[in-house]
Write a protein that holds these residues in place. Structure first.
Motif, PDB file in Angstrom:
ATOM      1  N   VAL A 103      31.333  -2.438   0.258  1.00 24.74           N
ATOM      2  CA  VAL A 103      31.320  -3.064  -1.062  1.00 24.74           C
ATOM      3  C   VAL A 103      31.074  -1.987  -2.113  1.00 24.74           C
ATOM      4  CG1 VAL A 103      30.182  -4.797  -2.499  1.00 24.74           C
ATOM      5  CG2 VAL A 103      30.422  -5.189  -0.062  1.00 24.74           C
ATOM      6  N   GLU A 104      31.792  -2.090  -3.218  1.00 21.73           N
ATOM      7  CA  GLU A 104      31.597  -1.199  -4.358  1.00 21.73           C
ATOM      8  C   GLU A 104      31.092  -2.048  -5.509  1.00 21.73           C
ATOM      9  OE1 GLU A 104      34.931   0.508  -6.954  1.00 21.73           O
ATOM     10  OE2 GLU A 104      34.404   2.178  -5.627  1.00 21.73           O
ATOM     11  N   PHE A 105      29.979  -1.626  -6.139  1.00 23.08           N
ATOM     12  CA  PHE A 105      29.424  -2.442  -7.218  1.00 23.08           C
ATOM     13  C   PHE A 105      28.659  -1.593  -8.223  1.00 23.08           C
ATOM     14  CE2 PHE A 105      26.471  -2.405  -3.660  1.00 23.08           C
ATOM     15  CZ  PHE A 105      25.241  -2.160  -4.234  1.00 23.08           C
ATOM     16  N   ASN A 106      28.557  -2.134  -9.442  1.00 20.90           N
ATOM     17  CA  ASN A 106      27.665  -1.603 -10.464  1.00 20.90           C
ATOM     18  C   ASN A 106      26.427  -2.478 -10.451  1.00 20.90           C
ATOM     19  OD1 ASN A 106      29.254   0.505 -11.442  1.00 20.90           O
ATOM     20  ND2 ASN A 106      30.396  -0.866 -12.776  1.00 20.90           N
ATOM     21  N   PHE A 107      25.304  -1.937 -10.899  1.00 23.30           N
ATOM     22  CA  PHE A 107      24.076  -2.724 -10.851  1.00 23.30           C
ATOM     23  C   PHE A 107      23.084  -2.323 -11.931  1.00 23.30           C
ATOM     24  CE2 PHE A 107      23.179   1.074  -8.489  1.00 23.30           C
ATOM     25  CZ  PHE A 107      21.859   1.367  -8.798  1.00 23.30           C
ATOM     26  N   GLU A 108      22.171  -3.257 -12.185  1.00 20.99           N
ATOM     27  CA  GLU A 108      20.983  -3.030 -13.005  1.00 20.99           C
ATOM     28  C   GLU A 108      19.817  -3.515 -12.165  1.00 20.99           C
ATOM     29  OE1 GLU A 108      21.433  -5.377 -16.637  1.00 20.99           O
ATOM     30  OE2 GLU A 108      23.598  -5.155 -16.401  1.00 20.99           O
ATOM     31  N   ALA A 109      18.737  -2.747 -12.098  1.00 21.02           N
ATOM     32  CA  ALA A 109      17.578  -3.127 -11.295  1.00 21.02           C
ATOM     33  C   ALA A 109      16.345  -3.224 -12.187  1.00 21.02           C
ATOM     34  CB  ALA A 109      17.361  -2.105 -10.182  1.00 21.02           C
ATOM     35  N   TYR A 110      15.687  -4.374 -12.132  1.00 18.38           N
ATOM     36  CA  TYR A 110      14.509  -4.658 -12.950  1.00 18.38           C
ATOM     37  C   TYR A 110      13.336  -5.048 -12.054  1.00 18.38           C
ATOM     38  CZ  TYR A 110      18.022  -5.318 -16.634  1.00 18.38           C
ATOM     39  OH  TYR A 110      19.059  -5.150 -17.512  1.00 18.38           O
ATOM     40  N   THR A 111      12.134  -4.681 -12.460  1.00 22.18           N
ATOM     41  CA  THR A 111      10.969  -5.249 -11.797  1.00 22.18           C
ATOM     42  C   THR A 111      10.827  -6.679 -12.292  1.00 22.18           C
ATOM     43  OG1 THR A 111       9.475  -4.408 -13.506  1.00 22.18           O
ATOM     44  CG2 THR A 111       9.777  -3.033 -11.534  1.00 22.18           C
ATOM     45  N   PHE A 112      10.155  -7.515 -11.490  1.00 22.16           N
ATOM     46  CA  PHE A 112      10.037  -8.927 -11.841  1.00 22.16           C
ATOM     47  C   PHE A 112       8.601  -9.386 -11.617  1.00 22.16           C
ATOM     48  CE2 PHE A 112      10.153 -13.470 -11.150  1.00 22.16           C
ATOM     49  CZ  PHE A 112      11.046 -13.910 -12.105  1.00 22.16           C
ATOM     50  N   GLY A 113       7.996  -9.915 -12.700  1.00 23.65           N
ATOM     51  CA  GLY A 113       6.683 -10.565 -12.607  1.00 23.65           C
ATOM     52  C   GLY A 113       6.945 -12.047 -12.693  1.00 23.65           C
ATOM     53  N   SER A 114       6.563 -12.671 -13.797  1.00 25.09           N
ATOM     54  CA  SER A 114       6.953 -14.073 -14.006  1.00 25.09           C
ATOM     55  C   SER A 114       8.294 -14.136 -14.725  1.00 25.09           C
ATOM     56  CB  SER A 114       5.876 -14.818 -14.787  1.00 25.09           C
ATOM     57  OG  SER A 114       5.614 -14.145 -15.996  1.00 25.09           O
ATOM     58  N   SER A 115       8.796 -12.966 -15.143  1.00 30.73           N
ATOM     59  CA  SER A 115      10.131 -12.816 -15.729  1.00 30.73           C
ATOM     60  C   SER A 115      10.533 -11.352 -15.519  1.00 30.73           C
ATOM     61  CB  SER A 115      10.114 -13.171 -17.222  1.00 30.73           C
ATOM     62  OG  SER A 115       9.290 -12.282 -17.930  1.00 30.73           O
ATOM     63  N   PRO A 116      11.820 -11.037 -15.700  1.00 30.19           N
ATOM     64  CA  PRO A 116      12.233  -9.637 -15.501  1.00 30.19           C
ATOM     65  C   PRO A 116      11.687  -8.726 -16.595  1.00 30.19           C
ATOM     66  CG  PRO A 116      14.120 -11.035 -16.051  1.00 30.19           C
ATOM     67  CD  PRO A 116      12.922 -11.913 -16.000  1.00 30.19           C
ATOM     68  N   ALA A 117      11.487  -7.464 -16.239  1.00 31.82           N
ATOM     69  CA  ALA A 117      11.096  -6.460 -17.236  1.00 31.82           C
ATOM     70  C   ALA A 117      12.209  -6.364 -18.279  1.00 31.82           C
ATOM     71  CB  ALA A 117      10.884  -5.115 -16.559  1.00 31.82           C
ATOM     72  N   THR A 170       6.077  -5.253  -5.447  1.00 35.62           N
ATOM     73  CA  THR A 170       6.693  -5.745  -6.677  1.00 35.62           C
ATOM     74  C   THR A 170       8.007  -6.448  -6.355  1.00 35.62           C
ATOM     75  OG1 THR A 170       5.716  -3.950  -7.971  1.00 35.62           O
ATOM     76  CG2 THR A 170       7.632  -5.039  -8.922  1.00 35.62           C
ATOM     77  N   ALA A 171       8.170  -7.632  -6.923  1.00 30.08           N
ATOM     78  CA  ALA A 171       9.440  -8.354  -6.805  1.00 30.08           C
ATOM     79  C   ALA A 171      10.462  -7.696  -7.726  1.00 30.08           C
ATOM     80  CB  ALA A 171       9.251  -9.818  -7.167  1.00 30.08           C
ATOM     81  N   LEU A 172      11.744  -7.874  -7.408  1.00 24.53           N
ATOM     82  CA  LEU A 172      12.821  -7.268  -8.195  1.00 24.53           C
ATOM     83  C   LEU A 172      13.854  -8.309  -8.600  1.00 24.53           C
ATOM     84  CD1 LEU A 172      13.644  -4.115  -6.021  1.00 24.53           C
ATOM     85  CD2 LEU A 172      12.021  -4.284  -7.913  1.00 24.53           C
ATOM     86  N   MET A 173      14.551  -8.022  -9.684  1.00 28.36           N
ATOM     87  CA  MET A 173      15.751  -8.759 -10.069  1.00 28.36           C
ATOM     88  C   MET A 173      16.850  -7.721 -10.205  1.00 28.36           C
ATOM     89  SD  MET A 173      16.734 -10.966 -13.457  1.00 28.36           S
ATOM     90  CE  MET A 173      17.399  -9.595 -14.411  1.00 28.36           C
ATOM     91  N   MET A 174      17.991  -7.979  -9.577  1.00 31.25           N
ATOM     92  CA  MET A 174      19.120  -7.062  -9.666  1.00 31.25           C
ATOM     93  C   MET A 174      20.344  -7.823 -10.166  1.00 31.25           C
ATOM     94  SD  MET A 174      18.495  -4.688  -6.357  1.00 31.25           S
ATOM     95  CE  MET A 174      19.152  -3.217  -7.103  1.00 31.25           C
TER      96      MET A 174
END
Length: 185
Positions: A80-94, A171-175
């Motif tokens: 798979v080829e993809f672009n991404f953004e990675a954020y830390t997640f508390g009660s909402s994404p950073a 830490t939870a993440l949102m991608m």
């Protein structure tokens, strides 16, 4: 002398195994609260319907603008080829990603984060071979070429009890992924 060396090596192995076990347990203890925070966020922000994998990874397909016949489904083993953004997640994404391969987004980060070493080429990975974090291996199957996908990972499906760069342990993440291509295997 040899016996003493074996005792020392044995003690080190026990300590290492104990450290790894505690690290895994520590990240697993955070998972229920993180799942609850993720579900609340997704429901409050209308990120439904979403798919929950057997590993408790939350997958929301935001859009796909390709005609149906061009949407290649991803299966384990596919590249798979993809672009991404990675954020830390508390009660909402950073508010800022901790990493992205989208050059336009990195440029917006300005002086906040040093992006000089970042690679802005699309990421390529084989699904299921362990070359990407566990939660993405679980999230990508059943997604398609052209999908824009939001993936929420508890810490046990991300970096676990390990600090990874600027991401604290447990830490939870949102991608956010944009799937560019799928090469069937």
């Amino acid at each position: 002398m040899r016996r003493t060396l074996y005792y020392i090596l044995g003690a080190l192995m026990v300590a290492l195994v104990g450290t790894v076990a505690v690290s895994c347990e520590a990240s697993d203890e955070y998972a229920p609260k993180q799942r609850e925070q993720i579900e609340r966020y997704m429901n409050n922000n209308s990120l439904i319907p979403y798919r929950l994998t057997t590993d408790s990874v939350f997958v929301y397909v935001a859009s796909n603008n390709l005609p149906e016949e061009e949407q290649t489904r991803i299966a384990k083993g596919d590249q798979v080829e993809f672009n991404f953004e990675a954020y830390t997640f508390g009660s909402s994404p950073a508010s800022l990603p901790y990493y992205t391969n989208k050059e336009w987004l990195a440029a917006k980060l300005g002086d906040v984060i040093d992006t000089s070493w970042w690679d802005f080429e699309p990421m390529r990975a084989y699904v299921g071979d362990g070359s990407i974090i566990k939660g993405l291996d679980s999230a990508l199957p059943d997604c398609s070429k052209g999908d824009s996908v939001v993936v929420f990972l508890t810490s046990s499906n991300a970096y676990g009890g390990n600090k990874m760069g600027v991401v604290p342990a447990n830490t939870a993440l949102m991608m956010v992924l944009n799937i560019l291509d799928v090469e069937k295997q």
